[in-house]
Scaffold this active site. Structure first.
Site, PDB file in Angstrom:
ATOM      1  N   ARG A 128       0.814  -1.237   0.000  1.00 54.50           N
ATOM      2  CA  ARG A 128       0.000   0.000   0.000  1.00 54.50           C
ATOM      3  C   ARG A 128       0.837   1.272   0.000  1.00 54.50           C
ATOM      4  NH1 ARG A 128      -3.231  -2.920   3.767  1.00 54.50           N
ATOM      5  NH2 ARG A 128      -4.971  -3.865   2.632  1.00 54.50           N
ATOM      6  N   LYS A 150       3.524  11.397 -11.105  1.00 54.11           N
ATOM      7  CA  LYS A 150       2.648  10.570 -11.945  1.00 54.11           C
ATOM      8  C   LYS A 150       3.377   9.274 -12.250  1.00 54.11           C
ATOM      9  CE  LYS A 150      -0.214  13.826 -14.507  1.00 54.11           C
ATOM     10  NZ  LYS A 150      -0.571  14.283 -15.862  1.00 54.11           N
ATOM     11  N   GLU A 192      10.629  17.874 -24.781  1.00 52.65           N
ATOM     12  CA  GLU A 192       9.951  18.234 -23.525  1.00 52.65           C
ATOM     13  C   GLU A 192      10.576  19.484 -22.902  1.00 52.65           C
ATOM     14  OE1 GLU A 192       7.245  16.672 -22.459  1.00 52.65           O
ATOM     15  OE2 GLU A 192       7.305  14.581 -23.105  1.00 52.65           O
ATOM     16  N   LYS A 234       8.385  22.787 -13.940  1.00 54.05           N
ATOM     17  CA  LYS A 234       7.492  21.667 -13.608  1.00 54.05           C
ATOM     18  C   LYS A 234       7.165  21.669 -12.122  1.00 54.05           C
ATOM     19  CE  LYS A 234       5.930  17.139 -14.223  1.00 54.05           C
ATOM     20  NZ  LYS A 234       5.985  15.894 -14.944  1.00 54.05           N
ATOM     21  N   GLU A 244      -3.729  17.731 -11.162  1.00 55.44           N
ATOM     22  CA  GLU A 244      -4.175  18.145 -12.494  1.00 55.44           C
ATOM     23  C   GLU A 244      -5.642  18.520 -12.567  1.00 55.44           C
ATOM     24  OE1 GLU A 244      -2.189  16.098 -15.757  1.00 55.44           O
ATOM     25  OE2 GLU A 244      -3.925  16.462 -17.008  1.00 55.44           O
ATOM     26  N   ARG A 248      -1.884  22.123 -14.332  1.00 52.67           N
ATOM     27  CA  ARG A 248      -0.978  21.026 -14.694  1.00 52.67           C
ATOM     28  C   ARG A 248      -1.275  20.479 -16.083  1.00 52.67           C
ATOM     29  NH1 ARG A 248       1.450  16.110 -10.924  1.00 52.67           N
ATOM     30  NH2 ARG A 248       2.725  15.245 -12.580  1.00 52.67           N
ATOM     31  N   ASN A 252       0.520  19.058 -20.873  1.00 50.52           N
ATOM     32  CA  ASN A 252       0.139  18.152 -21.956  1.00 50.52           C
ATOM     33  C   ASN A 252       0.159  18.832 -23.321  1.00 50.52           C
ATOM     34  OD1 ASN A 252      -0.356  15.820 -20.372  1.00 50.52           O
ATOM     35  ND2 ASN A 252      -2.232  16.795 -19.634  1.00 50.52           N
ATOM     36  N   HIS A 255       0.363  16.799 -26.387  1.00 46.38           N
ATOM     37  CA  HIS A 255       0.192  15.384 -26.034  1.00 46.38           C
ATOM     38  C   HIS A 255      -1.091  14.763 -26.575  1.00 46.38           C
ATOM     39  CE1 HIS A 255       3.608  16.199 -23.542  1.00 46.38           C
ATOM     40  NE2 HIS A 255       3.629  14.984 -23.020  1.00 46.38           N
ATOM     41  N   HIS A 259      -0.257  11.330 -28.200  1.00 46.40           N
ATOM     42  CA  HIS A 259      -0.725  10.015 -27.744  1.00 46.40           C
ATOM     43  C   HIS A 259      -1.393   9.249 -28.877  1.00 46.40           C
ATOM     44  CE1 HIS A 259      -0.654  11.285 -23.220  1.00 46.40           C
ATOM     45  NE2 HIS A 259       0.534  10.993 -23.699  1.00 46.40           N
ATOM     46  N   HIS A 273       8.410   8.795 -27.584  1.00 42.43           N
ATOM     47  CA  HIS A 273       7.433   9.670 -26.936  1.00 42.43           C
ATOM     48  C   HIS A 273       7.745  11.158 -27.172  1.00 42.43           C
ATOM     49  CE1 HIS A 273       4.576  11.186 -24.024  1.00 42.43           C
ATOM     50  NE2 HIS A 273       5.550  11.839 -23.420  1.00 42.43           N
TER      51      HIS A 273
HETATM   52  N1  LIG Z   1       5.274  10.410 -15.248  1.00 43.44           N
HETATM   53  C1  LIG Z   1       5.297  11.494 -15.968  1.00 43.44           C
HETATM   54  O1  LIG Z   1       4.977  12.606 -15.517  1.00 43.44           O
HETATM   55  C2  LIG Z   1       5.768  11.389 -17.389  1.00 43.44           C
HETATM   56  C3  LIG Z   1       6.044  12.552 -18.123  1.00 43.44           C
HETATM   57  C4  LIG Z   1       6.558  12.422 -19.417  1.00 43.44           C
HETATM   58  C5  LIG Z   1       6.771  11.165 -19.946  1.00 43.44           C
HETATM   59  N2  LIG Z   1       6.482  10.057 -19.211  1.00 43.44           N
HETATM   60  C6  LIG Z   1       6.726   8.721 -19.736  1.00 43.44           C
HETATM   61  O2  LIG Z   1       8.118   8.571 -19.940  1.00 43.44           O
HETATM   62  C7  LIG Z   1       8.322   7.564 -20.930  1.00 43.44           C
HETATM   63  C8  LIG Z   1       9.396   8.009 -21.871  1.00 43.44           C
HETATM   64  O3  LIG Z   1      10.577   8.227 -21.155  1.00 43.44           O
HETATM   65  P1  LIG Z   1      12.004   8.046 -21.849  1.00 43.44           P
HETATM   66  O4  LIG Z   1      12.016   8.784 -23.117  1.00 43.44           O
HETATM   67  O5  LIG Z   1      13.019   8.331 -20.815  1.00 43.44           O
HETATM   68  O6  LIG Z   1      11.971   6.503 -22.244  1.00 43.44           O
HETATM   69  P2  LIG Z   1      12.815   5.232 -21.747  1.00 43.44           P
HETATM   70  O7  LIG Z   1      12.755   5.088 -20.284  1.00 43.44           O
HETATM   71  O8  LIG Z   1      12.354   4.109 -22.585  1.00 43.44           O
HETATM   72  O9  LIG Z   1      14.297   5.627 -22.120  1.00 43.44           O
HETATM   73  C9  LIG Z   1      14.619   5.768 -23.485  1.00 43.44           C
HETATM   74  C10 LIG Z   1      15.742   4.830 -23.882  1.00 43.44           C
HETATM   75  O10 LIG Z   1      16.959   5.384 -23.463  1.00 43.44           O
HETATM   76  C11 LIG Z   1      17.693   4.429 -22.713  1.00 43.44           C
HETATM   77  N3  LIG Z   1      18.435   5.212 -21.718  1.00 43.44           N
HETATM   78  C12 LIG Z   1      17.944   5.894 -20.672  1.00 43.44           C
HETATM   79  N4  LIG Z   1      18.921   6.549 -20.064  1.00 43.44           N
HETATM   80  C13 LIG Z   1      20.069   6.275 -20.726  1.00 43.44           C
HETATM   81  C14 LIG Z   1      21.401   6.680 -20.592  1.00 43.44           C
HETATM   82  N5  LIG Z   1      21.801   7.544 -19.649  1.00 43.44           N
HETATM   83  N6  LIG Z   1      22.318   6.190 -21.459  1.00 43.44           N
HETATM   84  C15 LIG Z   1      21.946   5.337 -22.461  1.00 43.44           C
HETATM   85  N7  LIG Z   1      20.683   4.935 -22.648  1.00 43.44           N
HETATM   86  C16 LIG Z   1      19.755   5.405 -21.795  1.00 43.44           C
HETATM   87  C17 LIG Z   1      16.685   3.474 -22.160  1.00 43.44           C
HETATM   88  O11 LIG Z   1      17.272   2.216 -21.930  1.00 43.44           O
HETATM   89  C18 LIG Z   1      15.668   3.425 -23.298  1.00 43.44           C
HETATM   90  O12 LIG Z   1      16.089   2.503 -24.276  1.00 43.44           O
HETATM   91  C19 LIG Z   1       6.997   7.339 -21.603  1.00 43.44           C
HETATM   92  O13 LIG Z   1       6.469   6.116 -21.181  1.00 43.44           O
HETATM   93  C20 LIG Z   1       6.138   8.486 -21.094  1.00 43.44           C
HETATM   94  O14 LIG Z   1       4.773   8.150 -21.022  1.00 43.44           O
HETATM   95  C21 LIG Z   1       5.990  10.157 -17.952  1.00 43.44           C
END
Ligand SMILES: NC(=O)c1ccc[n+]([C@@H]2O[C@H](COP(=O)([O-])OP(=O)(O)OC[C@H]3O[C@@H](n4cnc5c(N)ncnc54)[C@H](O)[C@@H]3O)[C@@H](O)[C@H]2O)c1
Length: 374
Positions: A128, A150, A192, A234, A244, A248, A252, A255, A259, A273
């Site tokens: 939990r 999030k 971003e 942020k 949100e 907040r 998006n 987005h 999406h 993404h």
């Molecule tokens: N929670 C939130 O508020 C929020 C906000 C924006 C995006 N997101 C989510 O984030 C995700 C995208 O994040 P992302 O782009 O980091 O994707 P990811 O975590 O898949 O990382 C991208 C790639 O880079 C590699 N990688 C990461 N750090 C590295 C490093 N230092 N050196 C070499 N390789 C590295 C990873 O292995 C992966 O293959 C999506 O699922 C999206 O929905 C969440």
């Protein structure tokens, strides 16, 4: 600007008893033990990471923790968006239980946004609610997903449809880890970064127009500055509107389109993404201009910066075929921001002046997409 004893910049996220700090600097990972020991009730932790990041940075983190007597084990999942799934969620939760993580332990998420979202959601559900620390390693995770609480996974019916708000106890951002990130992933995260300028800070956008190429090419001072300004933006928004209910939603920007494009491309390597977000922001500015909300030149200025940086910016930049405008609109209808069947859009009156609206004529969306697909 505040800095701590180890010269990291500190950005507070003010959320009452769930407040925490984001530390941003270089050389933080090898110093993780000293930086993080105060968070651990007993000197042990479990690190959730993906295969790629673990191969590059896990040992440095574990050595850093060990220097302060903190023992750690790791739960490693395959890299990529497909790990934000029910099967991987189950695997992580069960692995944390098997590692005997207790209610008062603190888990570490070491990776990009996928790991932060997956590990954070696993921690939200485990016993939990178990605390966790974010050590974001992609630019996208450093400037966006690691801050704000999030967490979640994707459903076959849409992205991020299953999840929880679960704030981290701390976020530790080491700019050095970006050195191992591929150019494509860096640019995806840069989408971003630009978002913060476009949605609420015209000065930051101007700074990026000047400094973007330097930070893309590895300038650490510029990278720290960009990450700090993004995280501050942020943190401010999250502190004012954690769940949100209003402001907040501006985060998006782009987005709603993004999406749909990610769903259309199967959450695959075809479109990352952040790439979807930059294309989505271009469409949002195009829609704003079409509706007479912003000057006709504004979308061109945005497009010019994206092109100069080498960002994806139009639907033609996506390899392979896409659904037609109606197909994309149907995918947009799955968005989390849909209320009573009406999709919300983040539009802009200009650079740095975004707002949320549900009052968008469907024909205008159809026209913008049809034009972009032609
Ligand atoms: N929670 C939130 O508020 C929020 C906000 C924006 C995006 N997101 C989510 O984030 C995700 C995208 O994040 P992302 O782009 O980091 O994707 P990811 O975590 O898949 O990382 C991208 C790639 O880079 C590699 N990688 C990461 N750090 C590295 C490093 N230092 N050196 C070499 N390789 C590295 C990873 O292995 C992966 O293959 C999506 O699922 C999206 O929905 C969440």
């Amino acid at each position: 600007m505040t800095t701590d004893a180890g010269d990291a910049r500190i950005v507070p996220v003010v959320l009452g008893e769930r407040s925490y700090e984001v530390a941003i600097g270089t050389g933080l990972l090898p110093d993780a033990g000293a930086r993080l020991e105060a968070f651990f009730r007993r000197p042990r932790t479990v690190i959730v990471s993906d295969e790629t990041v673990a191969g590059l940075h896990l040992e440095t983190l574990q050595n850093g923790l060990r220097a302060k007597g903190i023992v750690s084990e790791a739960v490693i999942v395959p890299p990529g968006e497909s790990s934000k799934s029910w099967p991987m969620f189950e695997r992580v939760v069960e692995a944390l239980l098997a590692a005997k993580v207790e209610r008062d332990d603190v888990v570490i998420a070491l990776g990009g946004g996928v790991i932060g979202d997956l590990a954070g959601f696993a921690c939200a559900a485990l016993r939990r609610g178990v605390d966790f620390i974010q050590i974001p390693t992609s630019l996208l995770a450093q400037v966006d997903s690691s801050v704000g609480g999030k967490t979640g996974i994707n459903s076959p019916l849409g992205k991020n449809l299953i999840g929880a708000f679960h704030q981290p106890r701390h976020v530790m951002i080491d700019i050095d880890v970006l050195d191992t990130l591929s150019g494509r992933e860096f640019l995806s995260g840069y989408g971003e970064v630009v978002k913060y300028g476009l949605l609420g800070d015209a000065d930051f956008f101007e700074w990026l127009e000047r400094s973007g190429p330097r930070l893309r090419d590895g300038d650490k001072v510029a990278r720290i500055e960009a990450v700090e300004r993004s995280v501050s933006a942020k943190a401010g928004i999250v502190s004012r509107d954690e769940k949100e209910h209003g402001e907040r939603a501006l985060l998006n920007l782009g987005h709603t389109f993004a999406h749909a494009l990610e769903a259309a491309t199967g959450y695959s390597d075809r479109l990352l993404h952040g790439e979807a977000v930059s294309i989505g922001m271009g469409l949002a500015f195009g829609l704003s201009a079409r509706l007479g909300l912003c000057a006709q030149e504004t979308p061109s200025r945005v497009a010019e910066h994206f092109a100069g940086m080498g960002l994806k910016r139009t639907l033609a930049d996506i390899p392979g075929s896409l659904p037609d405008a109606d197909g994309l609109i149907a995918l947009m209808a799955q968005d989390k921001k849909v209320q009573d069947g009406v999709t919300a859009f983040i539009l802009a009156r200009g650079i740095g002046d975004a707002f949320v609206t549900r009052d968008v004529p469907p024909e205008a969306v159809h026209d913008v997409l049809t034009e972009a697909l032609s």
